[in-house]
Design a protein around this motif. Structure first.
Motif, PDB file in Angstrom:
ATOM      1  N   GLY A 156       0.812  -1.201   0.000  1.00 31.41           N
ATOM      2  CA  GLY A 156       0.000   0.000   0.000  1.00 31.41           C
ATOM      3  C   GLY A 156       0.844   1.248   0.000  1.00 31.41           C
ATOM      4  O   GLY A 156       2.034   1.211   0.336  1.00 31.41           O
ATOM      5  N   GLU A 157       0.225   2.367  -0.342  1.00 34.51           N
ATOM      6  CA  GLU A 157       0.944   3.637  -0.419  1.00 34.51           C
ATOM      7  C   GLU A 157       1.613   3.993   0.899  1.00 34.51           C
ATOM      8  O   GLU A 157       2.743   4.505   0.928  1.00 34.51           O
ATOM      9  CB  GLU A 157      -0.027   4.743  -0.839  1.00 34.51           C
ATOM     10  N   ALA A 158       0.951   3.708   1.993  1.00 35.89           N
ATOM     11  CA  ALA A 158       1.494   4.067   3.302  1.00 35.89           C
ATOM     12  C   ALA A 158       2.747   3.278   3.656  1.00 35.89           C
ATOM     13  O   ALA A 158       3.542   3.712   4.499  1.00 35.89           O
ATOM     14  CB  ALA A 158       0.429   3.851   4.380  1.00 35.89           C
ATOM     15  N   GLU A 159       2.941   2.119   3.025  1.00 35.69           N
ATOM     16  CA  GLU A 159       4.094   1.288   3.331  1.00 35.69           C
ATOM     17  C   GLU A 159       5.331   1.644   2.517  1.00 35.69           C
ATOM     18  O   GLU A 159       6.436   1.190   2.829  1.00 35.69           O
ATOM     19  CB  GLU A 159       3.747  -0.188   3.074  1.00 35.69           C
ATOM     20  N   LEU A 160       5.178   2.454   1.489  1.00 37.28           N
ATOM     21  CA  LEU A 160       6.287   2.731   0.585  1.00 37.28           C
ATOM     22  C   LEU A 160       7.490   3.381   1.271  1.00 37.28           C
ATOM     23  O   LEU A 160       8.634   3.010   0.975  1.00 37.28           O
ATOM     24  CB  LEU A 160       5.810   3.585  -0.590  1.00 37.28           C
ATOM     25  N   PRO A 161       7.308   4.349   2.160  1.00 43.08           N
ATOM     26  CA  PRO A 161       8.498   4.921   2.812  1.00 43.08           C
ATOM     27  C   PRO A 161       9.321   3.881   3.570  1.00 43.08           C
ATOM     28  O   PRO A 161      10.549   3.958   3.596  1.00 43.08           O
ATOM     29  CB  PRO A 161       7.898   5.964   3.770  1.00 43.08           C
ATOM     30  N   PHE A 162       8.639   2.899   4.174  1.00 42.94           N
ATOM     31  CA  PHE A 162       9.372   1.855   4.890  1.00 42.94           C
ATOM     32  C   PHE A 162      10.256   1.064   3.938  1.00 42.94           C
ATOM     33  O   PHE A 162      11.348   0.620   4.310  1.00 42.94           O
ATOM     34  CB  PHE A 162       8.402   0.914   5.602  1.00 42.94           C
ATOM     35  N   LEU A 163       9.799   0.864   2.704  1.00 40.93           N
ATOM     36  CA  LEU A 163      10.607   0.117   1.748  1.00 40.93           C
ATOM     37  C   LEU A 163      11.930   0.830   1.471  1.00 40.93           C
ATOM     38  O   LEU A 163      12.964   0.190   1.274  1.00 40.93           O
ATOM     39  CB  LEU A 163       9.842  -0.085   0.442  1.00 40.93           C
ATOM     40  N   PHE A 164      11.888   2.165   1.432  1.00 41.93           N
ATOM     41  CA  PHE A 164      13.134   2.895   1.202  1.00 41.93           C
ATOM     42  C   PHE A 164      14.071   2.726   2.387  1.00 41.93           C
ATOM     43  O   PHE A 164      15.282   2.540   2.210  1.00 41.93           O
ATOM     44  CB  PHE A 164      12.849   4.372   0.946  1.00 41.93           C
ATOM     45  N   SER A 165      13.538   2.756   3.592  1.00 42.89           N
ATOM     46  CA  SER A 165      14.358   2.492   4.777  1.00 42.89           C
ATOM     47  C   SER A 165      15.010   1.124   4.695  1.00 42.89           C
ATOM     48  O   SER A 165      16.194   0.948   4.997  1.00 42.89           O
ATOM     49  CB  SER A 165      13.509   2.567   6.055  1.00 42.89           C
ATOM     50  N   ARG A 166      14.227   0.139   4.275  1.00 45.79           N
ATOM     51  CA  ARG A 166      14.745  -1.222   4.182  1.00 45.79           C
ATOM     52  C   ARG A 166      15.828  -1.330   3.120  1.00 45.79           C
ATOM     53  O   ARG A 166      16.841  -2.011   3.318  1.00 45.79           O
ATOM     54  CB  ARG A 166      13.595  -2.181   3.853  1.00 45.79           C
ATOM     55  N   ALA A 167      15.661  -0.650   2.012  1.00 40.75           N
ATOM     56  CA  ALA A 167      16.667  -0.680   0.953  1.00 40.75           C
ATOM     57  C   ALA A 167      17.980  -0.066   1.416  1.00 40.75           C
ATOM     58  O   ALA A 167      19.063  -0.503   1.008  1.00 40.75           O
ATOM     59  CB  ALA A 167      16.154   0.044  -0.284  1.00 40.75           C
ATOM     60  N   ILE A 168      17.896   0.934   2.272  1.00 42.08           N
ATOM     61  CA  ILE A 168      19.108   1.559   2.815  1.00 42.08           C
ATOM     62  C   ILE A 168      19.784   0.641   3.821  1.00 42.08           C
ATOM     63  O   ILE A 168      20.984   0.350   3.736  1.00 42.08           O
ATOM     64  CB  ILE A 168      18.770   2.916   3.456  1.00 42.08           C
ATOM     65  N   SER A 169      19.026   0.156   4.788  1.00 37.62           N
ATOM     66  CA  SER A 169      19.619  -0.616   5.874  1.00 37.62           C
ATOM     67  C   SER A 169      20.112  -1.982   5.431  1.00 37.62           C
ATOM     68  O   SER A 169      20.972  -2.585   6.094  1.00 37.62           O
ATOM     69  CB  SER A 169      18.614  -0.775   7.016  1.00 37.62           C
ATOM     70  N   ALA A 170      19.621  -2.494   4.293  1.00 35.50           N
ATOM     71  CA  ALA A 170      19.997  -3.839   3.842  1.00 35.50           C
ATOM     72  C   ALA A 170      21.348  -3.882   3.133  1.00 35.50           C
ATOM     73  O   ALA A 170      21.875  -4.968   2.890  1.00 35.50           O
ATOM     74  CB  ALA A 170      18.919  -4.401   2.923  1.00 35.50           C
ATOM     75  N   ILE A 171      21.914  -2.740   2.797  1.00 30.77           N
ATOM     76  CA  ILE A 171      23.244  -2.736   2.188  1.00 30.77           C
ATOM     77  C   ILE A 171      24.227  -3.305   3.214  1.00 30.77           C
ATOM     78  O   ILE A 171      24.330  -2.784   4.324  1.00 30.77           O
ATOM     79  CB  ILE A 171      23.670  -1.319   1.786  1.00 30.77           C
ATOM     80  N   PRO A 172      24.987  -4.354   2.865  1.00 36.11           N
ATOM     81  CA  PRO A 172      25.851  -5.004   3.874  1.00 36.11           C
ATOM     82  C   PRO A 172      27.162  -4.266   4.094  1.00 36.11           C
ATOM     83  O   PRO A 172      28.256  -4.811   3.918  1.00 36.11           O
ATOM     84  CB  PRO A 172      26.076  -6.393   3.272  1.00 36.11           C
ATOM     85  N   VAL A 173      27.080  -2.979   4.482  1.00 41.42           N
ATOM     86  CA  VAL A 173      28.275  -2.168   4.708  1.00 41.42           C
ATOM     87  C   VAL A 173      29.061  -2.759   5.872  1.00 41.42           C
ATOM     88  O   VAL A 173      28.545  -2.929   6.973  1.00 41.42           O
ATOM     89  CB  VAL A 173      27.894  -0.708   5.008  1.00 41.42           C
ATOM     90  N   GLY A 174      30.333  -3.051   5.629  1.00 41.56           N
ATOM     91  CA  GLY A 174      31.203  -3.546   6.683  1.00 41.56           C
ATOM     92  C   GLY A 174      30.979  -4.984   7.080  1.00 41.56           C
ATOM     93  O   GLY A 174      31.649  -5.488   7.986  1.00 41.56           O
ATOM     94  N   ASP A 175      30.069  -5.675   6.418  1.00 44.95           N
ATOM     95  CA  ASP A 175      29.748  -7.048   6.780  1.00 44.95           C
ATOM     96  C   ASP A 175      30.990  -7.934   6.668  1.00 44.95           C
ATOM     97  O   ASP A 175      31.803  -7.776   5.754  1.00 44.95           O
ATOM     98  CB  ASP A 175      28.652  -7.563   5.847  1.00 44.95           C
ATOM     99  N   GLN A 176      31.105  -8.899   7.572  1.00 45.04           N
ATOM    100  CA  GLN A 176      32.297  -9.740   7.596  1.00 45.04           C
ATOM    101  C   GLN A 176      32.501 -10.482   6.285  1.00 45.04           C
ATOM    102  O   GLN A 176      33.569 -10.422   5.676  1.00 45.04           O
ATOM    103  CB  GLN A 176      32.227 -10.760   8.737  1.00 45.04           C
ATOM    104  N   VAL A 177      31.475 -11.207   5.845  1.00 46.83           N
ATOM    105  CA  VAL A 177      31.647 -12.053   4.675  1.00 46.83           C
ATOM    106  C   VAL A 177      31.396 -11.313   3.364  1.00 46.83           C
ATOM    107  O   VAL A 177      31.759 -11.809   2.305  1.00 46.83           O
ATOM    108  CB  VAL A 177      30.749 -13.309   4.770  1.00 46.83           C
ATOM    109  N   ALA A 178      30.794 -10.145   3.413  1.00 45.50           N
ATOM    110  CA  ALA A 178      30.616  -9.350   2.198  1.00 45.50           C
ATOM    111  C   ALA A 178      31.809  -8.449   1.953  1.00 45.50           C
ATOM    112  O   ALA A 178      32.174  -8.193   0.806  1.00 45.50           O
ATOM    113  CB  ALA A 178      29.349  -8.503   2.304  1.00 45.50           C
ATOM    114  N   GLN A 179      32.428  -7.972   3.014  1.00 43.78           N
ATOM    115  CA  GLN A 179      33.434  -6.919   2.854  1.00 43.78           C
ATOM    116  C   GLN A 179      34.716  -7.168   3.634  1.00 43.78           C
ATOM    117  O   GLN A 179      35.808  -7.108   3.073  1.00 43.78           O
ATOM    118  CB  GLN A 179      32.821  -5.575   3.275  1.00 43.78           C
TER     119      GLN A 179
END
Length: 519
Positions: free
Chosen positions: A42-65
């Motif tokens: 729904g439209e109201a959930e769209l901002p949360f998706l952007f938050s999730r897209a930001i936080s899901a980047i594995p910055v500094g992750d052990q096995v990713a980086q």
């Protein structure tokens, strides 16, 4: 939550593989196996998706980086004998954590936003900017990746050549900035924008700085396009002031800083390259980046690629070498009480100045001389890390001392002989100085630092002590240039991977350069 899946996994196989791989490393996300449709949102959930897209980047992750780019950039060296990646052994089920989350978490959120939002909206513009940030981290590991056909379904998805992917990056960023120029009074996603809180002015600077980064990346392979993109990025407005412009992903006790988490595991320490440069330059960032070694009370580093037998020697153990700095370290280990909540670095103003300095040397219109931009880059890096005494900063900028021999187990010589003070006329020295200071300023973003080293090969790194990868037989003259295609992809997307090898211009090996790597 069901997420979009684009057919890169044969579902039964990946379910089995992901279960097996999860048990091999610490705390990385399981891969859902049913991702065959775009979720109903729904439209109201769209901002949360952007938050999730930001936080899901594995910055500094052990096995990713950390086990890969951070060590190949020689910010850190591995002191755990059971991790062979510092000796160039490729453990596919570790490094895929820079691949799977991008396609199974980041991509679905952004694609829903791009499908739901008008292309001329500020929300779509931000989604496109973050798309480029996410996928440039993927293509700069592997080269060709699934890109243009992702999200369309099917059991196989083709890989696309890196030059075409970069072309799309530039187009997305230019179009996003054009949209945002007329939306400066809006606050897209508002507080759900975890980076800038919906500040359009800052997102314009972020997009243009990212565009400048990518332009410099292709400066050897396509100098004409690089100049055009770089000058357009600068004209549109890039980062100019730290810490105001700097981009971070906020962290907390539920979504923790991965570098901070790993620091307590005591599996990596300061590299000898870092020791040689930081000590030689009397760098005031040294106590920010690292802690003194417990056994000596001094800053000590070790060479990358030591064998298990060498790592067992006292001089190479955890207590004899420097732990990462206080903000990423627990209170018990000499750091701070809330180290898990330290924000994750994304991009900084200092980098923009060093990119412009190199561009100025190439004859591009970057709004200043290489020397002035170089010095502003140093100043902004110091400000970012709270070194604010102008006298200290100016003493550093005018410093004539050079890197030292680190006094490590290998009796390594000084890594280079350049000072901080900008050279009067030797362009090769100037390029090395700019690259070295950018390398220091990018810390702890080993992913970008490794990409920049491969692209320019201007700053100096020690050859690793030993390669256990048969693809690289002479560390004195060879260096790792990419990550090979994933085993899981070869199993489930085999024909596409086979075709992708033909896009590389060489074998699927760590010694094959990427499209933009012309060294």
């Amino acid at each position: 939550m069901t997420k979009l899946f684009f057919g890169m996994r044969i579902f039964g196989i990946i379910a089995m593989i992901s279960t097996m791989l999860h048990s091999c490393t610490k705390d990385y996300a399981e891969i859902n196996t049913d991702k065959s449709a775009i979720p109903t949102v729904g439209e109201a959930e769209l901002p949360f998706l952007f938050s999730r897209a930001i936080s899901a980047i594995p910055v500094g992750d052990q096995v990713a980086q950390n086990l890969f780019a951070d060590q190949y950039a020689q910010y850190f060296a591995c002191n755990a004998a059971y991790f062979p990646s510092d000796r160039y052994v490729m453990v596919s089920d570790w490094v895929q954590n820079n691949f799977d989350p991008m396609y199974t978490v980041v991509l679905p959120q952004l694609q829903v936003l791009l499908d739901k939002k008008d292309a001329a909206s500020a929300e779509a513009a931000l989604a496109n900017i973050w798309w480029v940030y996410a996928f440039h981290r993927v293509t700069d590991y592997w080269g060709p990746i699934p890109y243009f056909s992702i999200g369309v379904g099917g059991l196989s998805v083709p890989y696309d050549p890196q030059d075409k992917i970069y072309d799309d990056f530039f187009k997305r960023l230019a179009a996003a900035v054009q949209v945002l120029e007329d939306k400066r009074d809006e606050k897209p996603y508002d507080t759900y924008d975890l980076v800038y809180g919906g500040n359009v002015d800052k997102w314009i600077k972020f997009a243009n700085t990212l565009r400048l980064r990518l332009a410099v990346r292709i400066s050897k392979v396509d100098p004409g396009r690089a100049k055009t993109e770089a000058e357009a990025a600068y004209a549109g407005g890039v980062f100019t002031q730290s810490p105001d412009d700097d981009a971070y992903i906020p962290k907390n006790t539920l979504d923790i800083n991965r570098l901070s988490q790993m620091s307590d595991w005591n599996e990596f320490r300061m590299s000898a390259t870092m020791e040689s440069i930081l000590k030689g330059f009397n760098d005031p960032r040294m106590p920010v980046y690292f802690l003194p070694a417990k056994s000596t009370g001094t800053y000590e580093g070790l060479r990358n690629g030591l064998t298990p037998e060498q790592l067992a020697l006292e001089v190479n153990t955890v207590n004899s070498n420097s732990h990462v700095g206080p903000r990423w370290t627990s209170l018990a280990s000499g750091g701070i009480a809330n180290h898990l909540s330290t924000p994750a670095n994304v991009m900084c103003a200092a980098e923009a100045y060093f990119l412009r300095a190199e561009g100025a040397l190439l004859g591009w219109n970057m709004g200043g001389t290489a020397k002035d931009l170089y010095e502003q880059g140093i100043t902004n890096s110091m400000m970012q890390w709270e070194v604010t005494d102008n006298a200290v900063i100016q003493d550093y900028i005018n410093g004539t001392t050079t890197p030292i021999a680190p006094g490590d187990y290998m009796n390594s010589p000084a890594i280079t002989d350049i000072p901080v003070k900008f050279d009067a006329g030797n362009i090769d020295v100037q390029l090395e100085q700019i690259a070295t200071q950018k390398w220091l300023a990018l810390f702890p973003d080993g992913m970008e630092a490794w990409a920049d080293y491969r692209r320019g090969h201007y700053n100096k790194l020690y050859p690793i002590v030993k390669s256990d990868n048969p693809e690289l037989t002479d560390p004195e003259t060879q260096w790792i240039r990419r990550i090979p295609f994933l085993l899981s992809e070869k199993i489930s997307n085999g024909p596409a991977v086979d075709a992708a090898v033909g896009l590389l211009g060489g074998p699927d090996a760590i010694t094959t350069p990427l499209w933009w790597d012309k060294n």
